[in-house]
Write a protein that holds these residues in place. Sequence first.
Motif, mmCIF file in Angstrom:
data_model
loop_
_atom_site.group_PDB
_atom_site.id
_atom_site.type_symbol
_atom_site.label_atom_id
_atom_site.label_comp_id
_atom_site.label_asym_id
_atom_site.label_seq_id
_atom_site.Cartn_x
_atom_site.Cartn_y
_atom_site.Cartn_z
ATOM 1 N N SER A 151 38.961 52.074 46.428
ATOM 2 C CA SER A 151 39.880 51.389 47.324
ATOM 3 C C SER A 151 39.522 49.899 47.451
ATOM 4 O O SER A 151 40.398 49.030 47.490
ATOM 5 N N PHE A 152 38.222 49.607 47.435
ATOM 6 C CA PHE A 152 37.767 48.210 47.464
ATOM 7 C C PHE A 152 38.253 47.452 46.225
ATOM 8 O O PHE A 152 38.772 46.336 46.308
ATOM 9 N N ILE A 153 38.065 48.092 45.074
ATOM 10 C CA ILE A 153 38.478 47.457 43.812
ATOM 11 C C ILE A 153 39.983 47.221 43.810
ATOM 12 O O ILE A 153 40.468 46.151 43.428
ATOM 13 N N ARG A 154 40.712 48.202 44.279
ATOM 14 C CA ARG A 154 42.169 48.100 44.315
ATOM 15 C C ARG A 154 42.589 46.900 45.191
ATOM 16 O O ARG A 154 43.410 46.083 44.778
ATOM 17 N N ASN A 155 41.957 46.789 46.355
ATOM 18 C CA ASN A 155 42.277 45.654 47.226
ATOM 19 C C ASN A 155 41.964 44.321 46.566
ATOM 20 O O ASN A 155 42.748 43.379 46.632
ATOM 21 N N GLN A 156 40.784 44.265 45.929
ATOM 22 C CA GLN A 156 40.387 43.041 45.237
ATOM 23 C C GLN A 156 41.410 42.657 44.169
ATOM 24 O O GLN A 156 41.778 41.493 44.032
ATOM 25 N N MET A 157 41.842 43.647 43.418
ATOM 26 C CA MET A 157 42.777 43.376 42.332
ATOM 27 C C MET A 157 44.102 42.846 42.879
ATOM 28 O O MET A 157 44.680 41.900 42.335
ATOM 29 N N HIS A 158 44.563 43.441 43.967
ATOM 30 C CA HIS A 158 45.789 42.940 44.585
ATOM 31 C C HIS A 158 45.590 41.498 45.034
ATOM 32 O O HIS A 158 46.444 40.643 44.824
ATOM 33 N N GLU A 159 44.428 41.241 45.649
ATOM 34 C CA GLU A 159 44.155 39.877 46.112
ATOM 35 C C GLU A 159 44.098 38.878 44.974
ATOM 36 O O GLU A 159 44.454 37.718 45.130
ATOM 37 N N LEU A 160 43.620 39.345 43.813
ATOM 38 C CA LEU A 160 43.533 38.456 42.653
ATOM 39 C C LEU A 160 44.887 38.296 41.960
ATOM 40 O O LEU A 160 44.988 37.656 40.921
ATOM 41 N N GLY A 161 45.916 38.909 42.520
ATOM 42 C CA GLY A 161 47.266 38.699 42.001
ATOM 43 C C GLY A 161 47.708 39.690 40.950
ATOM 44 O O GLY A 161 48.679 39.444 40.233
ATOM 45 N N ASN A 252 35.923 35.586 34.173
ATOM 46 C CA ASN A 252 35.889 35.136 35.560
ATOM 47 C C ASN A 252 36.382 36.214 36.517
ATOM 48 O O ASN A 252 35.776 36.453 37.563
ATOM 49 N N VAL A 253 37.476 36.849 36.152
ATOM 50 C CA VAL A 253 38.018 37.904 37.016
ATOM 51 C C VAL A 253 37.025 39.050 37.156
ATOM 52 O O VAL A 253 36.737 39.521 38.259
ATOM 53 N N VAL A 254 36.483 39.484 36.027
ATOM 54 C CA VAL A 254 35.614 40.664 36.045
ATOM 55 C C VAL A 254 34.293 40.360 36.751
ATOM 56 O O VAL A 254 33.780 41.187 37.512
ATOM 57 N N GLU A 255 33.771 39.161 36.531
ATOM 58 C CA GLU A 255 32.512 38.811 37.205
ATOM 59 C C GLU A 255 32.711 38.783 38.717
ATOM 60 O O GLU A 255 31.893 39.323 39.465
ATOM 61 N N THR A 256 33.779 38.163 39.151
ATOM 62 C CA THR A 256 34.075 38.125 40.589
ATOM 63 C C THR A 256 34.158 39.534 41.152
ATOM 64 O O THR A 256 33.527 39.871 42.151
ATOM 65 N N LEU A 257 34.940 40.334 40.465
ATOM 66 C CA LEU A 257 35.181 41.695 40.926
ATOM 67 C C LEU A 257 33.888 42.515 40.988
ATOM 68 O O LEU A 257 33.587 43.173 41.983
ATOM 69 N N LEU A 258 33.101 42.454 39.909
ATOM 70 C CA LEU A 258 31.892 43.284 39.865
ATOM 71 C C LEU A 258 30.834 42.792 40.845
ATOM 72 O O LEU A 258 30.172 43.584 41.507
ATOM 73 N N THR A 261 31.909 43.870 44.263
ATOM 74 C CA THR A 261 31.787 45.321 44.423
ATOM 75 C C THR A 261 30.321 45.738 44.560
ATOM 76 O O THR A 261 29.971 46.523 45.434
ATOM 77 N N PHE A 262 29.468 45.206 43.686
ATOM 78 C CA PHE A 262 28.068 45.622 43.720
ATOM 79 C C PHE A 262 27.356 45.093 44.967
ATOM 80 O O PHE A 262 26.463 45.745 45.494
ATOM 81 N N LYS A 263 27.768 43.912 45.432
ATOM 82 C CA LYS A 263 27.160 43.409 46.671
ATOM 83 C C LYS A 263 27.613 44.234 47.863
ATOM 84 O O LYS A 263 26.849 44.454 48.804
ATOM 85 N N GLU A 264 28.861 44.691 47.827
ATOM 86 C CA GLU A 264 29.407 45.460 48.937
ATOM 87 C C GLU A 264 28.752 46.838 49.055
ATOM 88 O O GLU A 264 28.520 47.332 50.143
ATOM 89 N N ASN A 273 23.784 35.911 38.850
ATOM 90 C CA ASN A 273 25.080 35.747 39.491
ATOM 91 C C ASN A 273 26.123 35.234 38.522
ATOM 92 O O ASN A 273 27.318 35.386 38.741
ATOM 93 N N ASN A 274 25.639 34.582 37.447
ATOM 94 C CA ASN A 274 26.509 34.322 36.305
ATOM 95 C C ASN A 274 26.000 35.173 35.155
ATOM 96 O O ASN A 274 24.845 35.036 34.758
ATOM 97 N N PHE A 275 26.858 36.050 34.663
ATOM 98 C CA PHE A 275 26.368 36.992 33.657
ATOM 99 C C PHE A 275 26.068 36.264 32.349
ATOM 100 O O PHE A 275 26.926 35.548 31.826
ATOM 101 N N PRO A 276 24.855 36.438 31.806
ATOM 102 C CA PRO A 276 24.531 35.815 30.519
ATOM 103 C C PRO A 276 25.465 36.339 29.428
ATOM 104 O O PRO A 276 25.895 37.487 29.478
#
Length: 595
Positions: A151-161, A252-258, A261-264, A273-276
Amino acid sequence: MSKKYRTHNCGELNIKHVGKDVLLSGWINKKRDHGNLLFIDLRDNYGITQCIIDKENSKFNELEKTPLETVIRIEGKVVNRSEDTINKEIKTGEIEIGIQKFNVLGTCKELPLPVFTDQEYAEDIRLKYRFLDLRRKKIHENIILRSKVISFIRNQMHELGFLEFQTPILTSSSPEGARDFLVPSRLNPGKFYALPQAPQQFKQLIMVSGFDKYFQIAPCFRDEDARADRSPGEFYQLDLEMSFVEQEDVFNVVETLLINTFKEFSKKKLLFNNFPKISYKEAMLKYGSDKPDLRNPLLINDITEIFLREDVSFEIFKRLVKKGSMVRCIVTKKTKDKPRSFFDNIDKWAKNQGASGLAYFTLEKDKEVSGKGPIGKFFSKESLEQIMSLTGAEIGDSIFLACSNKKDLERITSLAREKIAKDLDLIDDDTFAFCWVIDYPMFEINDVTNKIEFSHNPFSMPQGSLDNINFEKPLEILAYQYDIVCNGIELSSGAIRNHIPELMYKLFSIAGYSKNDVNQKFSGMINALSYGAPPHGGIAPGIDRIVMLLANEKNIREVTMFPMNQNAQDLMMNAPSDINDKQLKELNLSLRSKK
RNA sequence: GGGGGUGUAGCUCAGUUGGUUAGAGCGAUCGCCUGUCACGCGAUAGGUCGAGGGUUCGAGUCCCUUCACUCCCGCCA
C-alpha cells in the motif's frame, strides 16, 4: 450493550478504560489454570488481552474446559492490574478483563499444530493448515507487513504521477523466456491461452497508447522449478514503465521509491543513499557475479600477467596460463597471523566446490618483501611488488589465487568471496547495500550451440544509434539494460526499450530471426511500434523479495499468504487436481495415459 | 532430470556398538492448586519408528528399493 460481538479489539484497552463494561471476541491463545482462578489470553488481529475468571462465576468450569484456539465472546469489566502483576510485554498489560459472561462462537478440534509457540514446523503441515499457521505471530506480522509495503508503494507511485492499470491474465504464449502456464480455450478448440510471465508487451503497448507513466502490482506466472527465494508458479512485481525517458530517469524513480520504502519499513542502515552503478563487465571481474553483495568488502583482481614473468616459478599456473587460462585472486587484509587451519579450510572448501583448490600465500617483509605459505616461495620480490600494485595488497595481507577459464573462475571466486567474508565475519548484517548493474551485453554466445543469442530481453535498446553501432561485432554491443541488486539478491531488471522497428529487425537478424519471423512472433508489438511509438523504458522490482528483505526472511513462503510447496502443489486446496471427463470434453482435450 | 539433508507419539525432538518392555517436553484427558503471563504439581491415554524388501538368533539402528518434505544444480525477467 448494543454491539453483538465486540466493543473493543484485543489490542486497544488500557488504563484509561478501567471501570468500563466491554465486549471482546477472539481466540483463546493461552490458558493458565490455577484451579479456582483461570487466566485467559484472548487474541485477535490487534493484540492480546488477559481475561480472568474465578470459581465464584457459574461459567468457570465450562470456560476451564474450553480448548485453545476456540473463538469466544467475553463480556466483562476492565480492571487495572496491581503493580506487581503488570505485563510490560503486551500493549494491554496494565489491565485485564474480569469475565462476567462468555459464550463460544466457534469450536476447535485438537490442533494439528500449536499456534502459541515460536517453534518451527514441518513445511507440509504448515501448508496444509495454513489458516492455523497464519495465526502465529511471526508470519501473521510478515503478511501484515507485506500489505503495508504494497500500500505504501502504491501511494508513492500515485504521488510520482504513475497511473495504475490492469492487464490481461489470459494472454498468448510467448516464444522467449520461461515455460508458460497454459489454459485451454473452450471456444477455440485446440488453442491455448498463456498466463503472462510479466505484462512486458502490454506495458509497452500502454506507452504506445500515450498513457505516459504506468504501474501495476502485477501477478506473474512462470512454470519453472522453485527455489527458496522463488515461488513455483506465481509471484508479484511492481511493474512500471515510463515514456520519453532515459536510463537515469528510471533510476531516479526507483531509487526514490526503494529508499523511502526501506527507510519506512526497516531499521537497518542503507549503505548507499545514491546507488553505485557497476557495469556488467566490472561486476563479473570484481565480484564474479552480476548480483554482487556490496556489504562484502572483498574484491577480486585479475593477475594473469604475473604468471608470464620469468621470475615467477609457479609452474602449474604458468602452464595453464600459457594455454589460455586466467588467474584471479582475493586479498584479505591483515590475515598474516591467522592460523594455518583458516587457510587450509578455505582450500578444502574450494575443492569441495569442484575447483582445484585455492592456492594462497601471505605477504611478509623482513628486509625485503617475501611470500610466506605453501606457494610463497615461487614468487620473486619484484613479482610480489607487482601483485601489490595490481591488487592494493599490503604487507600482512594474504592472497588467495585460482586459475581456470573465465567462467569457472567467476564462479569459484564469487563463491570464495562469500565464503572468506563469512569466515572473517566481514559482512554487516544490519545494512542494505543496493547497487545498479548496467551496460549488459545485448548478445551472448551459447556454449552448446555456439550461436549468438539475446542475452536478456530482445526488446532492449542497444547503446549507440543505427548509424554508429558496429553490427559486425555483435558481442560488443551493449544494451540499456539494467538490474537492481540488494545484498546479493537480484530485485529486478529493466531496460530502455527498442521502439524503432528498423533497429529491431536488424538486431533480431543477428540472433537468426528473419523479418518474417519477427513479424509473426511479435506481431502485436512490432505493429504497434510502427504507428508512432514514444521512446520508453521501465523496470519491475520483485515485491516478494523486497518484503523478504524487509522481514529479514530467507524463504519466500514466509512472506506469502498461501504459497505452494516445492512441487507446485497447494496442500490446503489440493491443487492441482484431477478434472472430470465432462470438463475435458468441453475443452476438446484428452489425457495421455500416465506411465 | 541430477545431487545433498530430513522423516520416531497430535506437535518439537532424544534414542549409545545391532540387544530386554522405544523415551522427554509441549498438546490431549483426569485430579490438585486464587495472581499467572512458557504458571506449578500428580496421573492416564497416545507409536505400522515414512513405506516395502533384505542381512541377522535379534533391526528405530546395517543394506537395497521406494515415497514425502526441503535445500541446491539444471531451468528461470
